[in-house]
Design a protein around this motif. Structure first.
Motif, PDB file in Angstrom:
ATOM      1  N   HIS A 168       0.852  -1.178   0.000  1.00  0.00           N
ATOM      2  CA  HIS A 168       0.000   0.000   0.000  1.00  0.00           C
ATOM      3  C   HIS A 168       0.896   1.238   0.000  1.00  0.00           C
ATOM      4  O   HIS A 168       2.023   1.205   0.504  1.00  0.00           O
ATOM      5  N   THR A 169       0.404   2.331  -0.556  1.00  0.00           N
ATOM      6  CA  THR A 169       1.187   3.569  -0.569  1.00  0.00           C
ATOM      7  C   THR A 169       0.338   4.747  -0.118  1.00  0.00           C
ATOM      8  O   THR A 169      -0.857   4.831  -0.435  1.00  0.00           O
ATOM      9  N   ILE A 170       0.960   5.645   0.620  1.00  0.00           N
ATOM     10  CA  ILE A 170       0.315   6.870   1.093  1.00  0.00           C
ATOM     11  C   ILE A 170       1.202   8.046   0.698  1.00  0.00           C
ATOM     12  O   ILE A 170       2.407   8.042   0.964  1.00  0.00           O
ATOM     13  N   GLY A 171       0.616   9.040   0.068  1.00  0.00           N
ATOM     14  CA  GLY A 171       1.341  10.240  -0.301  1.00  0.00           C
ATOM     15  C   GLY A 171       0.835  11.433   0.485  1.00  0.00           C
ATOM     16  O   GLY A 171      -0.347  11.774   0.394  1.00  0.00           O
ATOM     17  N   VAL A 172       1.703  12.030   1.275  1.00  0.00           N
ATOM     18  CA  VAL A 172       1.358  13.264   1.991  1.00  0.00           C
ATOM     19  C   VAL A 172       1.742  14.413   1.067  1.00  0.00           C
ATOM     20  O   VAL A 172       2.924  14.637   0.799  1.00  0.00           O
ATOM     21  N   ILE A 173       0.732  15.126   0.573  1.00  0.00           N
ATOM     22  CA  ILE A 173       0.926  16.067  -0.518  1.00  0.00           C
ATOM     23  C   ILE A 173       0.878  17.517  -0.035  1.00  0.00           C
ATOM     24  O   ILE A 173      -0.016  17.906   0.713  1.00  0.00           O
ATOM     25  N   ARG A 174       1.839  18.299  -0.487  1.00  0.00           N
ATOM     26  CA  ARG A 174       1.918  19.719  -0.137  1.00  0.00           C
ATOM     27  C   ARG A 174       0.863  20.517  -0.903  1.00  0.00           C
ATOM     28  O   ARG A 174       0.854  20.554  -2.126  1.00  0.00           O
ATOM     29  N   GLY A 175      -0.073  21.138  -0.163  1.00  0.00           N
ATOM     30  CA  GLY A 175      -1.088  21.970  -0.787  1.00  0.00           C
ATOM     31  C   GLY A 175      -2.491  21.442  -0.598  1.00  0.00           C
ATOM     32  O   GLY A 175      -2.914  20.524  -1.305  1.00  0.00           O
ATOM     33  N   GLU A 176      -3.235  22.008   0.347  1.00  0.00           N
ATOM     34  CA  GLU A 176      -4.603  21.556   0.632  1.00  0.00           C
ATOM     35  C   GLU A 176      -5.531  21.762  -0.558  1.00  0.00           C
ATOM     36  O   GLU A 176      -6.500  21.017  -0.744  1.00  0.00           O
ATOM     37  N   GLU A 177      -5.246  22.761  -1.376  1.00  0.00           N
ATOM     38  CA  GLU A 177      -6.129  23.078  -2.496  1.00  0.00           C
ATOM     39  C   GLU A 177      -6.146  21.993  -3.576  1.00  0.00           C
ATOM     40  O   GLU A 177      -7.048  21.948  -4.415  1.00  0.00           O
ATOM     41  N   LEU A 178      -5.174  21.095  -3.528  1.00  0.00           N
ATOM     42  CA  LEU A 178      -5.073  20.061  -4.557  1.00  0.00           C
ATOM     43  C   LEU A 178      -6.089  18.940  -4.381  1.00  0.00           C
ATOM     44  O   LEU A 178      -6.279  18.122  -5.284  1.00  0.00           O
ATOM     45  N   VAL A 179      -6.741  18.887  -3.242  1.00  0.00           N
ATOM     46  CA  VAL A 179      -7.682  17.804  -2.969  1.00  0.00           C
ATOM     47  C   VAL A 179      -8.793  17.739  -4.014  1.00  0.00           C
ATOM     48  O   VAL A 179      -9.296  16.644  -4.327  1.00  0.00           O
ATOM     49  N   SER A 180      -9.146  18.868  -4.592  1.00  0.00           N
ATOM     50  CA  SER A 180     -10.217  18.899  -5.595  1.00  0.00           C
ATOM     51  C   SER A 180      -9.690  18.955  -7.024  1.00  0.00           C
ATOM     52  O   SER A 180     -10.463  19.115  -7.974  1.00  0.00           O
ATOM     53  N   LYS A 181      -8.367  18.787  -7.171  1.00  0.00           N
ATOM     54  CA  LYS A 181      -7.763  18.944  -8.501  1.00  0.00           C
ATOM     55  C   LYS A 181      -7.035  17.698  -8.991  1.00  0.00           C
ATOM     56  O   LYS A 181      -6.217  17.776  -9.909  1.00  0.00           O
ATOM     57  N   ILE A 182      -7.311  16.572  -8.383  1.00  0.00           N
ATOM     58  CA  ILE A 182      -6.613  15.344  -8.753  1.00  0.00           C
ATOM     59  C   ILE A 182      -6.821  14.997 -10.222  1.00  0.00           C
ATOM     60  O   ILE A 182      -5.881  14.643 -10.943  1.00  0.00           O
ATOM     61  N   GLU A 183      -8.050  15.114 -10.690  1.00  0.00           N
ATOM     62  CA  GLU A 183      -8.350  14.749 -12.075  1.00  0.00           C
ATOM     63  C   GLU A 183      -7.654  15.659 -13.076  1.00  0.00           C
ATOM     64  O   GLU A 183      -7.454  15.273 -14.230  1.00  0.00           O
ATOM     65  N   ASP A 184      -7.303  16.859 -12.658  1.00  0.00           N
ATOM     66  CA  ASP A 184      -6.623  17.801 -13.549  1.00  0.00           C
ATOM     67  C   ASP A 184      -5.106  17.704 -13.459  1.00  0.00           C
ATOM     68  O   ASP A 184      -4.398  18.433 -14.165  1.00  0.00           O
ATOM     69  N   ASN A 185      -4.627  16.819 -12.600  1.00  0.00           N
ATOM     70  CA  ASN A 185      -3.191  16.700 -12.367  1.00  0.00           C
ATOM     71  C   ASN A 185      -2.721  15.314 -12.796  1.00  0.00           C
ATOM     72  O   ASN A 185      -3.035  14.318 -12.143  1.00  0.00           O
ATOM     73  N   PRO A 186      -1.963  15.205 -13.898  1.00  0.00           N
ATOM     74  CA  PRO A 186      -1.575  13.884 -14.409  1.00  0.00           C
ATOM     75  C   PRO A 186      -0.731  13.058 -13.441  1.00  0.00           C
ATOM     76  O   PRO A 186      -0.839  11.838 -13.412  1.00  0.00           O
ATOM     77  N   THR A 187       0.092  13.720 -12.627  1.00  0.00           N
ATOM     78  CA  THR A 187       0.932  12.990 -11.677  1.00  0.00           C
ATOM     79  C   THR A 187       0.094  12.378 -10.564  1.00  0.00           C
ATOM     80  O   THR A 187       0.215  11.184 -10.260  1.00  0.00           O
ATOM     81  N   LEU A 188      -0.759  13.193  -9.948  1.00  0.00           N
ATOM     82  CA  LEU A 188      -1.597  12.696  -8.860  1.00  0.00           C
ATOM     83  C   LEU A 188      -2.619  11.679  -9.369  1.00  0.00           C
ATOM     84  O   LEU A 188      -2.907  10.687  -8.693  1.00  0.00           O
ATOM     85  N   ARG A 189      -3.138  11.915 -10.549  1.00  0.00           N
ATOM     86  CA  ARG A 189      -4.104  10.980 -11.116  1.00  0.00           C
ATOM     87  C   ARG A 189      -3.452   9.615 -11.361  1.00  0.00           C
ATOM     88  O   ARG A 189      -4.037   8.569 -11.073  1.00  0.00           O
ATOM     89  N   TYR A 190      -2.224   9.625 -11.876  1.00  0.00           N
ATOM     90  CA  TYR A 190      -1.498   8.374 -12.100  1.00  0.00           C
ATOM     91  C   TYR A 190      -1.234   7.663 -10.779  1.00  0.00           C
ATOM     92  O   TYR A 190      -1.450   6.443 -10.657  1.00  0.00           O
ATOM     93  N   ALA A 191      -0.763   8.411  -9.778  1.00  0.00           N
ATOM     94  CA  ALA A 191      -0.473   7.814  -8.475  1.00  0.00           C
ATOM     95  C   ALA A 191      -1.729   7.216  -7.865  1.00  0.00           C
ATOM     96  O   ALA A 191      -1.703   6.118  -7.288  1.00  0.00           O
ATOM     97  N   GLN A 192      -2.841   7.925  -7.991  1.00  0.00           N
ATOM     98  CA  GLN A 192      -4.106   7.410  -7.471  1.00  0.00           C
ATOM     99  C   GLN A 192      -4.529   6.141  -8.207  1.00  0.00           C
ATOM    100  O   GLN A 192      -5.020   5.191  -7.589  1.00  0.00           O
ATOM    101  N   ASP A 193      -4.327   6.106  -9.507  1.00  0.00           N
ATOM    102  CA  ASP A 193      -4.661   4.919 -10.293  1.00  0.00           C
ATOM    103  C   ASP A 193      -3.808   3.714  -9.875  1.00  0.00           C
ATOM    104  O   ASP A 193      -4.229   2.565 -10.054  1.00  0.00           O
ATOM    105  N   CYS A 194      -2.623   4.000  -9.337  1.00  0.00           N
ATOM    106  CA  CYS A 194      -1.757   2.933  -8.823  1.00  0.00           C
ATOM    107  C   CYS A 194      -2.174   2.487  -7.424  1.00  0.00           C
ATOM    108  O   CYS A 194      -1.585   1.552  -6.877  1.00  0.00           O
ATOM    109  N   GLY A 195      -3.166   3.165  -6.855  1.00  0.00           N
ATOM    110  CA  GLY A 195      -3.659   2.788  -5.538  1.00  0.00           C
ATOM    111  C   GLY A 195      -3.189   3.662  -4.393  1.00  0.00           C
ATOM    112  O   GLY A 195      -3.491   3.372  -3.229  1.00  0.00           O
ATOM    113  N   MET A 196      -2.467   4.730  -4.687  1.00  0.00           N
ATOM    114  CA  MET A 196      -1.959   5.580  -3.608  1.00  0.00           C
ATOM    115  C   MET A 196      -3.089   6.358  -2.943  1.00  0.00           C
ATOM    116  O   MET A 196      -3.958   6.916  -3.609  1.00  0.00           O
ATOM    117  N   LEU A 197      -3.053   6.374  -1.617  1.00  0.00           N
ATOM    118  CA  LEU A 197      -3.976   7.162  -0.815  1.00  0.00           C
ATOM    119  C   LEU A 197      -3.308   8.496  -0.499  1.00  0.00           C
ATOM    120  O   LEU A 197      -2.127   8.532  -0.153  1.00  0.00           O
TER     121      LEU A 197
END
Length: 288
Positions: A67-96
């Motif tokens: 399992h993987t957990i990413g602590v991400i800098r920037g609270e505003e990004l919580v609603s922008k995952i779909e617009d961010n190719p890096t975070l979207r890829y990491a999420q598709d890999c199962g990262m929380l």
């Protein structure tokens, strides 16, 4: 370069693995092995919106059944995952993800903060931001191989300093190691000195283009022309800046006549999509 009789070779660490490439493969190798040996089920690490390290950790975890957990800098990004190719890829890999403020992110090495994360997520194997620790340096010491002993200079981009430290430790007598900082300032010298076993290195700080992930039209033009001339893609945050700096230093006579230079391509190409999205918003040319 022929006029100066200087040889410049690019070591394609970006071709190591299709998903966990370059120095991220080297840094994660022994950390993942340690996590498995310690019977940890989860990797937790830190990063920004377009972090190569976040993407690589998510991918490595998926491949190794962790399992993987990413602590991400920037609270505003919580609603922008779909617009961010890096975070979207990491999420598709199962990262929380856990999104935190930039102020809280500065506490990423604080023992109390780490304890709070353990209370929230349970037991995990901690990997620092950028992946640099003693095991990461050990992995990066494997970048140089026997044929590389013939080079006078070994060059690499620098983010957290782990890759450069590994190169310093595995360099041969007579070689000089040059690190091209992707960040503004020379504070990385102290971090590199923590693990470096030799003094044959220098930090080049003139080619950061304004700081981490900052670029301009000159750098974009260089990266696109480099790809056109050599059919090699360069990322704009790390290797692109190093190659720009190297070419400029060669042009201005920094290296003695007859020098043999080995530059390390540290990967990071996944970040181009995110960078291009930012460039489009600013009406700037994109990276081809």
């Amino acid at each position: 370069m022929e006029d100066n009789e200087i040889e410049l070779h690019l070591k394609r660490e970006d071709e190591i693995h299709s998903l966990v490439s370059g120095n991220k493969f080297r840094k994660l190798k022994y950390n993942v092995m340690a996590a498995i040996k310690e019977e940890k089920k989860t990797l937790l690490t830190f990063g920004g919106a377009f972090s190569n390290h976040i993407a690589a950790t998510a991918s490595a975890g998926k491949m190794c059944g962790l399992h993987t957990i990413g602590v991400i800098r920037g609270e505003e990004l919580v609603s922008k995952i779909e617009d961010n190719p890096t975070l979207r890829y990491a999420q598709d890999c199962g990262m929380l993800f856990k999104f935190i403020s930039r102020t809280d992110f500065r506490n990423k090495e604080d023992a109390h903060f780490i304890s709070e994360l353990q209370n929230e997520f349970g037991d995990f194997y901690l990997i620092p931001e950028g992946g640099t620790n003693a095991l990461a340096v050990k992995g990066c010491e494997e970048i140089l191989t026997k044929p590389d002993a013939s080079f006078d200079y070994v060059c690499a981009p620098v983010g957290t300093g782990g890759t450069l430290t590994g190169l310093i430790n595995s360099s041969k007598p007579g070689q000089q190691v040059l690190g091209f900082s992707a960040l503004k300032g020379d504070f990385l010298k102290q971090d590199i000195s923590k693990f470096a076993k030799r003094n044959n290195w220098k930090l080049i700080t003139e080619y950061h283009f304004g700081g981490y992930a900052k670029i301009n039209v000159d750098l974009i033009t260089f990266i696109n022309q480099f790809k056109k001339d050599h059919n090699i893609a360069l990322d704009p945050v790390y290797t692109g800046k190093m190659m720009f700096g190297l070419m400029d230093m060669i042009k201005n006579g920094y290296f003695p006549k007859g020098s043999k230079i080995l530059a390390i391509h540290t990967g990071g190409l996944q970040g181009i999509k995110g960078m291009n999205a930012r460039l489009k918003k600013k009406n700037l040319p994109v990276i081809q």
